[in-house]
Write a protein that holds these residues in place. Structure first.
Motif, mmCIF file in Angstrom:
data_model
loop_
_atom_site.group_PDB
_atom_site.id
_atom_site.type_symbol
_atom_site.label_atom_id
_atom_site.label_comp_id
_atom_site.label_asym_id
_atom_site.label_seq_id
_atom_site.Cartn_x
_atom_site.Cartn_y
_atom_site.Cartn_z
ATOM 1 N N MET A 1 23.530 -10.974 -22.174
ATOM 2 C CA MET A 1 23.330 -9.573 -22.477
ATOM 3 C C MET A 1 24.175 -8.674 -21.563
ATOM 4 O O MET A 1 24.450 -7.540 -21.906
ATOM 5 C CB MET A 1 21.836 -9.277 -22.326
ATOM 6 C CG MET A 1 21.385 -8.028 -22.952
ATOM 7 S SD MET A 1 21.536 -8.148 -24.728
ATOM 8 C CE MET A 1 20.840 -6.644 -25.201
ATOM 9 N N ARG A 2 24.618 -9.204 -20.420
ATOM 10 C CA ARG A 2 25.412 -8.416 -19.491
ATOM 11 C C ARG A 2 26.762 -8.011 -20.080
ATOM 12 O O ARG A 2 27.267 -6.933 -19.796
ATOM 13 C CB ARG A 2 25.668 -9.210 -18.214
ATOM 14 C CG ARG A 2 24.669 -8.950 -17.163
ATOM 15 C CD ARG A 2 25.124 -9.588 -15.903
ATOM 16 N NE ARG A 2 24.008 -10.367 -15.393
ATOM 17 C CZ ARG A 2 24.008 -10.974 -14.254
ATOM 18 N NH1 ARG A 2 25.075 -10.969 -13.506
ATOM 19 N NH2 ARG A 2 22.950 -11.612 -13.847
ATOM 20 N N VAL A 6 28.511 -4.199 -20.274
ATOM 21 C CA VAL A 6 29.846 -3.819 -19.794
ATOM 22 C C VAL A 6 30.598 -3.079 -20.897
ATOM 23 O O VAL A 6 31.223 -2.043 -20.658
ATOM 24 C CB VAL A 6 30.622 -5.069 -19.334
ATOM 25 C CG1 VAL A 6 32.075 -4.724 -19.053
ATOM 26 C CG2 VAL A 6 29.971 -5.669 -18.100
ATOM 27 N N VAL A 7 30.523 -3.581 -22.131
ATOM 28 C CA VAL A 7 31.191 -2.927 -23.256
ATOM 29 C C VAL A 7 30.600 -1.534 -23.475
ATOM 30 O O VAL A 7 31.328 -0.552 -23.697
ATOM 31 C CB VAL A 7 31.088 -3.790 -24.534
ATOM 32 C CG1 VAL A 7 31.579 -3.028 -25.755
ATOM 33 C CG2 VAL A 7 31.855 -5.084 -24.364
ATOM 34 N N ALA A 8 29.282 -1.415 -23.418
ATOM 35 C CA ALA A 8 28.633 -0.121 -23.601
ATOM 36 C C ALA A 8 29.020 0.843 -22.479
ATOM 37 O O ALA A 8 29.252 2.037 -22.734
ATOM 38 C CB ALA A 8 27.115 -0.293 -23.656
ATOM 39 N N ALA A 9 29.111 0.349 -21.245
ATOM 40 C CA ALA A 9 29.498 1.209 -20.126
ATOM 41 C C ALA A 9 30.928 1.704 -20.284
ATOM 42 O O ALA A 9 31.224 2.886 -20.030
ATOM 43 C CB ALA A 9 29.333 0.453 -18.809
ATOM 44 N N VAL A 10 31.826 0.846 -20.715
ATOM 45 C CA VAL A 10 33.217 1.258 -20.923
ATOM 46 C C VAL A 10 33.301 2.281 -22.049
ATOM 47 O O VAL A 10 34.026 3.276 -21.959
ATOM 48 C CB VAL A 10 34.105 0.026 -21.194
ATOM 49 C CG1 VAL A 10 35.493 0.437 -21.662
ATOM 50 C CG2 VAL A 10 34.210 -0.834 -19.949
ATOM 51 N N ALA A 11 32.554 2.053 -23.151
ATOM 52 C CA ALA A 11 32.555 3.001 -24.264
ATOM 53 C C ALA A 11 31.991 4.353 -23.821
ATOM 54 O O ALA A 11 32.546 5.406 -24.164
ATOM 55 C CB ALA A 11 31.749 2.444 -25.433
ATOM 56 N N LEU A 12 30.923 4.339 -23.064
ATOM 57 C CA LEU A 12 30.355 5.591 -22.562
ATOM 58 C C LEU A 12 31.302 6.305 -21.605
ATOM 59 O O LEU A 12 31.410 7.528 -21.627
ATOM 60 C CB LEU A 12 29.008 5.333 -21.891
ATOM 61 C CG LEU A 12 27.837 5.055 -22.829
ATOM 62 C CD1 LEU A 12 26.594 4.695 -22.025
ATOM 63 C CD2 LEU A 12 27.576 6.266 -23.702
ATOM 64 N N ALA A 13 32.006 5.541 -20.766
ATOM 65 C CA ALA A 13 32.983 6.153 -19.858
ATOM 66 C C ALA A 13 34.117 6.794 -20.651
ATOM 67 O O ALA A 13 34.585 7.888 -20.312
ATOM 68 C CB ALA A 13 33.526 5.104 -18.888
ATOM 69 N N GLY A 14 34.561 6.153 -21.725
ATOM 70 C CA GLY A 14 35.607 6.730 -22.574
ATOM 71 C C GLY A 14 35.154 8.010 -23.228
ATOM 72 O O GLY A 14 35.890 9.013 -23.261
#
Length: 118
Positions: A1-2, A6-14
């Motif tokens: 699930m980690r 990471v993908v969600a964090a990168v998308a949110l940062a974008g």
């Protein structure tokens, strides 16, 4: 699930960077909405008359001819670099046919008058 986190964090940062850039632009950019700036601008042509006017196809023909001969040059340069080392007489005949087709196409375009600007 980690991995998904990471993908969600990168998308949110974008999304946050885009929103921050848009917000800074709204704060710093001048807002001078004059009638001249609000008119439609299309390829350097002023919007006069209706939108249903016939345009010249001549520029499209020049663009297509450029693309055709530029792509052909892309094939000719690598062939010319390796002709002596790896390719034989068959390749020379194939390239002569290829260049012959190009010459015939160029003569056809020239004969039809598509290479004139006026």
């Amino acid at each position: 699930m980690r991995e998904y986190l990471v993908v969600a964090a990168v998308a949110l940062a974008g999304v946050a960077l885009v929103a921050a850039g848009s917000g800074v632009r709204r704060l710093l950019a001048p807002d001078d909405a004059t009638p001249a700036k609000l008119t439609t601008y299309e390829s350097g042509v002023d919007p006069i008359g209706s939108g249903w006017e016939q345009g010249s196809v001549r520029y499209l023909v020049f663009a297509l001819l450029y693309v055709i001969f530029a792509v052909d040059a892309v094939y000719l340069f690598p062939w010319a670099l390796v002709i002596r080392s790896e390719l034989g007489a068959a390749s020379l005949v194939e390239m002569a046919i290829f260049i012959g087709v190009l010459v015939v196409a160029l003569l056809h375009v020239w004969r039809r008058g598509l290479l004139r600007w006026w």
